[in-house]
Design a protein around this motif. Structure first.
Motif, PDB file in Angstrom:
ATOM      1  N   ARG A 377      -3.227   1.758  -7.289  1.00 55.34           N
ATOM      2  CA  ARG A 377      -3.688   3.150  -7.370  1.00 55.34           C
ATOM      3  C   ARG A 377      -4.956   3.247  -8.204  1.00 55.34           C
ATOM      4  N   SER A 382      -5.156   3.107  -1.997  1.00 56.77           N
ATOM      5  CA  SER A 382      -4.028   4.035  -1.890  1.00 56.77           C
ATOM      6  C   SER A 382      -2.981   3.593  -0.876  1.00 56.77           C
ATOM      7  N   GLN A 411       1.602  11.689  -5.119  1.00 58.81           N
ATOM      8  CA  GLN A 411       0.321  12.154  -5.648  1.00 58.81           C
ATOM      9  C   GLN A 411      -0.869  11.379  -5.076  1.00 58.81           C
ATOM     10  N   LEU A 412      -0.585  10.305  -4.354  1.00 56.14           N
ATOM     11  CA  LEU A 412      -1.676   9.498  -3.810  1.00 56.14           C
ATOM     12  C   LEU A 412      -2.459  10.284  -2.759  1.00 56.14           C
ATOM     13  N   ALA A 413      -3.742  10.041  -2.729  1.00 60.32           N
ATOM     14  CA  ALA A 413      -4.582  10.690  -1.730  1.00 60.32           C
ATOM     15  C   ALA A 413      -4.364  10.044  -0.367  1.00 60.32           C
ATOM     16  N   GLY A 414      -4.660  10.794   0.671  1.00 57.15           N
ATOM     17  CA  GLY A 414      -4.608  10.219   2.012  1.00 57.15           C
ATOM     18  C   GLY A 414      -3.262  10.432   2.669  1.00 57.15           C
TER      19      GLY A 414
END
Length: 415
Positions: A377, A382, A411-414
């Motif tokens: 992260r 991601s 909470q990770l993007a994408g």
């Protein structure tokens, strides 16, 4: 103050009285089977009678009396020889008890008995968790990642070995204390760890196991005041336990060291643990034995607790301490913990390379995948981070830890 319900009273009594009753009955009747069986039957009787008759004024005394009667009944049922019938008449014996040797506390003596050198370490820990912690066989099996039937056989064989070896409950002798000390320290620390972050079940923290492990650590310190590793283990447990109140959020999610409210830490425990660490540092400087693994781990936690914030942590000092610990214990888990500290000094890419070298050895260990997920992260990878979080969630048994890992993953993007 609201009176406790019957279920609450039984749960509290189980936390406070189980290990005391098992240890007392083992000494009195000379057997682990009868002690465990009678204690279990006493709690079963409480679950049946207390809802009808009410909670007794002294639940511990009621359980002790009931367990003693159950033990006598058990011996009479099981006994086929005169010697067993004689054991059942112990309740009428008014002669003074035999000397117990250097370990006077019943529960600590039971740990030394469970740590007989004839038993494998896993069997020692399992037996201690069963007899002192009161954990079910199913709970212990989950902690060791084995089937319940396999764990039941392991515990049965361990008790049988102790019985076959004819180890009297009045042991250990002074020589036994030294010979078994390393195993006892390992078992006490594993009991503490199982309490601090339970491997399975609905409870994130088992306070009764934490408290019992620290109580045993204090007794060991009184028994062996000059032993560095005894002092180190006690210091380590105190410094970790000082963070208990900040460890789990009000929603039941694990709170990592970085995110914890340090104002909620127990400063009295920190002061006591830090004083023990300083004592050991002075002893080593004065020509004493070099620090062992518990002293080094205590020193690492002392560095954490003296930092006013996570940002102010002396990570280079922690890495240096881990370097010394790896020399004593080059296990994959120690190297994993060192790599997490290295990330704060040399960056996540360097740490990730070290962790990836441990993947084969620790593929079934959720903490490895959680550490990988966090480093990936931080490196902006991601997709790989999400996969690592998924693997960590699948392997984690603690509900608070699973909740934390899911939140970090989400909470990770994408996509």
């Amino acid at each position: 103050m609201t009176a406790p319900t019957v279920d609450q009273a039984i749960t509290r009594a189980h936390h406070e009285e189980w290990s005391r009753l098992v240890a007392r009955l083992a000494r009195r009747f000379g057997g682990l089977d009868v002690a465990e069986e009678a204690t279990a039957e006493a709690f079963a009787a409480a679950a049946e009678r207390w809802p009808r008759e009410g909670i007794p004024p002294n639940p511990g005394g009621w359980l002790a009396t009931t367990a003693s009667r159950k033990a006598i009944d058990w011996l009479r049922r099981e006994a086929q020889r005169d010697a067993r019938h004689e054991a059942a008449r112990i309740v009428h014996d008014d002669t003074p008890p035999e000397p117990t040797g250097p370990v006077e506390d019943d529960r600590l003596r039971l740990v030394f008995i469970c740590c007989h050198p004839a038993l494998a370490m896993e069997a020692r820990v399992a037996l201690t968790l069963r007899l002192l912690g009161g954990l079910t066989v199913a709970e212990i099996a989950r902690a060791f990642l084995v089937r319940e039937t396999a764990m039941a056989r392991r515990i049965t064989r361990a008790k049988a070995k102790i019985q076959t070896a004819r180890i009297p409950y009045r042991l250990p002798s002074a020589g036994d204390v030294r010979d078994r000390l390393a195993g006892v320290l390992a078992v006490v620390y594993l009991v503490f760890n199982e309490g601090y972050l339970a491997s399975e079940g609905r409870q994130a923290v088992r306070g009764n196991l934490i408290d019992e492990a620290i109580r045993l650590g204090r007794l060991l310190r009184s028994l062996l005041p000059d032993d560095g590793e005894v002092a180190g283990l006690l210091a380590l447990m105190l410094l970790i336990d000082a963070r208990r109140a900040a460890r789990v959020s009000h929603t039941g999610e694990l709170v990592t060291l970085e995110e914890q409210d340090r104002g909620a830490w127990d400063r009295a425990l920190i002061a006591e643990g830090s004083a023990l660490v300083r004592e050991r540092v002075r002893a080593v400087a004065a020509g004493g034995d070099p620090p062992g693994r518990y002293q080094l781990q205590a020193a690492i936690n002392a560095v954490h607790t003296r930092a006013p914030s996570a940002r102010d942590t002396e990570w280079s000092a922690i890495v240096a301490l881990y370097d010394r610990l790896v020399q004593l214990d080059p296990s994959p888990i120690v190297r994993l913990n060192r790599a997490v500290a290295v990330a704060e000094v040399d960056g996540p890419d360097v740490a990730l390379a070290e962790i990836d070298r441990l993947t084969e050895a620790l593929d079934g260990y959720h903490a490895l995948h959680a550490a990988r997920a966090d480093l990936l992260r931080r490196l902006g990878r991601s997709g790989e981070s999400r996969s690592a979080y998924d693997r960590a969630v699948d392997l984690a048994g603690n509900p608070a830890e699973r909740a934390y890992l899911r939140r970090r993953r989400d909470q990770l993007a994408g996509p």
